[in-house]
Design an enzyme around this catalytic site. Structure first.
Site, PDB file in Angstrom:
ATOM      1  N   HIS A 203       0.849  -1.193   0.000  1.00  0.00           N
ATOM      2  CA  HIS A 203       0.000   0.000   0.000  1.00  0.00           C
ATOM      3  C   HIS A 203       0.886   1.245   0.000  1.00  0.00           C
ATOM      4  O   HIS A 203       1.915   1.283   0.667  1.00  0.00           O
ATOM      5  CB  HIS A 203      -0.935  -0.004   1.216  1.00  0.00           C
ATOM      6  CG  HIS A 203      -2.016   1.027   1.091  1.00  0.00           C
ATOM      7  ND1 HIS A 203      -1.783   2.358   1.320  1.00  0.00           N
ATOM      8  CD2 HIS A 203      -3.308   0.921   0.716  1.00  0.00           C
ATOM      9  CE1 HIS A 203      -2.903   3.030   1.092  1.00  0.00           C
ATOM     10  NE2 HIS A 203      -3.840   2.189   0.727  1.00  0.00           N
TER      11      HIS A 203
ATOM     12  N   GLU B 138      -4.156   1.667  -7.574  1.00  0.00           N
ATOM     13  CA  GLU B 138      -4.548   2.776  -6.705  1.00  0.00           C
ATOM     14  C   GLU B 138      -3.692   4.001  -7.021  1.00  0.00           C
ATOM     15  O   GLU B 138      -2.569   4.125  -6.509  1.00  0.00           O
ATOM     16  CB  GLU B 138      -4.320   2.404  -5.239  1.00  0.00           C
ATOM     17  CG  GLU B 138      -5.169   1.265  -4.753  1.00  0.00           C
ATOM     18  CD  GLU B 138      -5.466   1.403  -3.266  1.00  0.00           C
ATOM     19  OE1 GLU B 138      -6.634   1.456  -2.912  1.00  0.00           O
ATOM     20  OE2 GLU B 138      -4.523   1.473  -2.470  1.00  0.00           O
TER      21      GLU B 138
ATOM     22  N   GLY C  27      -7.967   8.923  -0.728  1.00  0.00           N
ATOM     23  CA  GLY C  27      -8.446   9.817   0.322  1.00  0.00           C
ATOM     24  C   GLY C  27      -8.662  11.261  -0.103  1.00  0.00           C
ATOM     25  O   GLY C  27      -8.891  12.124   0.747  1.00  0.00           O
TER      26      GLY C  27
ATOM     27  N   SER D 101     -10.565   6.681  -3.476  1.00  0.00           N
ATOM     28  CA  SER D 101     -11.790   7.485  -3.370  1.00  0.00           C
ATOM     29  C   SER D 101     -13.009   6.859  -4.037  1.00  0.00           C
ATOM     30  O   SER D 101     -13.924   7.591  -4.451  1.00  0.00           O
ATOM     31  CB  SER D 101     -11.552   8.897  -3.923  1.00  0.00           C
ATOM     32  OG  SER D 101     -10.628   9.588  -3.115  1.00  0.00           O
TER      33      SER D 101
END
Ligand code: PGA
Length: 230
Positions: A85, A154, A160, A191
């Site tokens: 991540h 991502e 976010g 998001s």
């Protein structure tokens, strides 16, 4: 579809227990994977929702203070684990080499890795998306039996922030990933929410979603899942 919920570092235990009760009222055909903060993994009551971790040690069990090994995750029935991540790459300086080791440890224990990849805003502005995606995917090159690994695209600038790429931009990256690893499931993350799902769901290359912020709100998640059906 695969819907992975990344709670990140949120909820007190009391809040988590209440949250889980709400989550368990969701009746949905998709594969929903809950990735809670690690200390709550054993507070999870297994039902239809599957269990995932947010991180794993690159080492096997032993003298590694503060770490949690893949065999320990397996021993508490964890079936999935997020790796790479962008928050960990940034805050814990995780490298592609370390992420590869983590994937190896997970596969040794039959835990499905969810590998996160994606570009920064600057990299997109400099037209480096293709290069970054290819570099990050190299992690998987020498790994045997990689077909079950889930890849999550991502874009870092999207996490976010409420911003998402255009469908065209997402499709371009999905196509790069699928051209190299056609067998692997590819998720979109960044998001994703109950408002933009109408736009996102028209992208047929997406096999599911990795959801951060909205995962904390079961009522929004329910709207998201309902819209995904129609
Ligand atoms: P977000 O997070 O949905 O809050 O953007 C996604 C993620 O970091 O996995």
């Amino acid at each position: 579809m695969i819907i992975a919920l990344n709670n990140k570092c949120n909820f007190t235990l009391e809040e988590f227990i209440k949250y889980q009760q709400e989550l368990n009222t969701i009746n949905d055909k998709n594969t929903i994977i809950l990735c809670p903060t690690s200390i709550y993994l054993t507070n999870f009551t297994k039902g239809k929702i599957k269990l995932g971790a947010q991180n794993v040690s690159s080492n096997i069990m032993g003298a590694h203070t503060g770490e949690v090994s893949a065999s320990q995750l397996k021993s508490i029935d964890v079936d999935y684990c997020i790796v790479g991540h962008s928050e960990r790459r940034k805050e814990q300086n995780e490298t592609n080499a370390e992420i590869k080791e983590k994937i190896m440890r997970l596969l040794e224990e039959n835990i499905t890795p969810i590998l996160c990849i994606g570009e920064t805003k600057e990299e997109r502005e400099q037209n480096k998306v293709n290069q970054i995606i290819n570099e990050e995917l190299k992690i998987l090159k020498d790994i045997p039996n990689k077909d079950n690994i889930i890849i999550a695209y991502e874009p870092i600038w999207s996490i976010g922030t409420g911003l998402i790429p255009t469908n065209k931009e997402i499709i371009e990256v999905m196509n790069i990933i699928k051209s190299i690893y056609p067998q692997n499931k590819v998720l979109y993350g960044g998001s994703a929410n109950e408002k933009n799902i109408d736009q996102l769901k028209t992208i047929k290359q997406i096999d599911g979603y990795l959801i951060g912020g909205m995962s904390l709100h079961p009522e929004k998640l329910k709207v998201f899942l309902e819209k995904l059906k129609n």
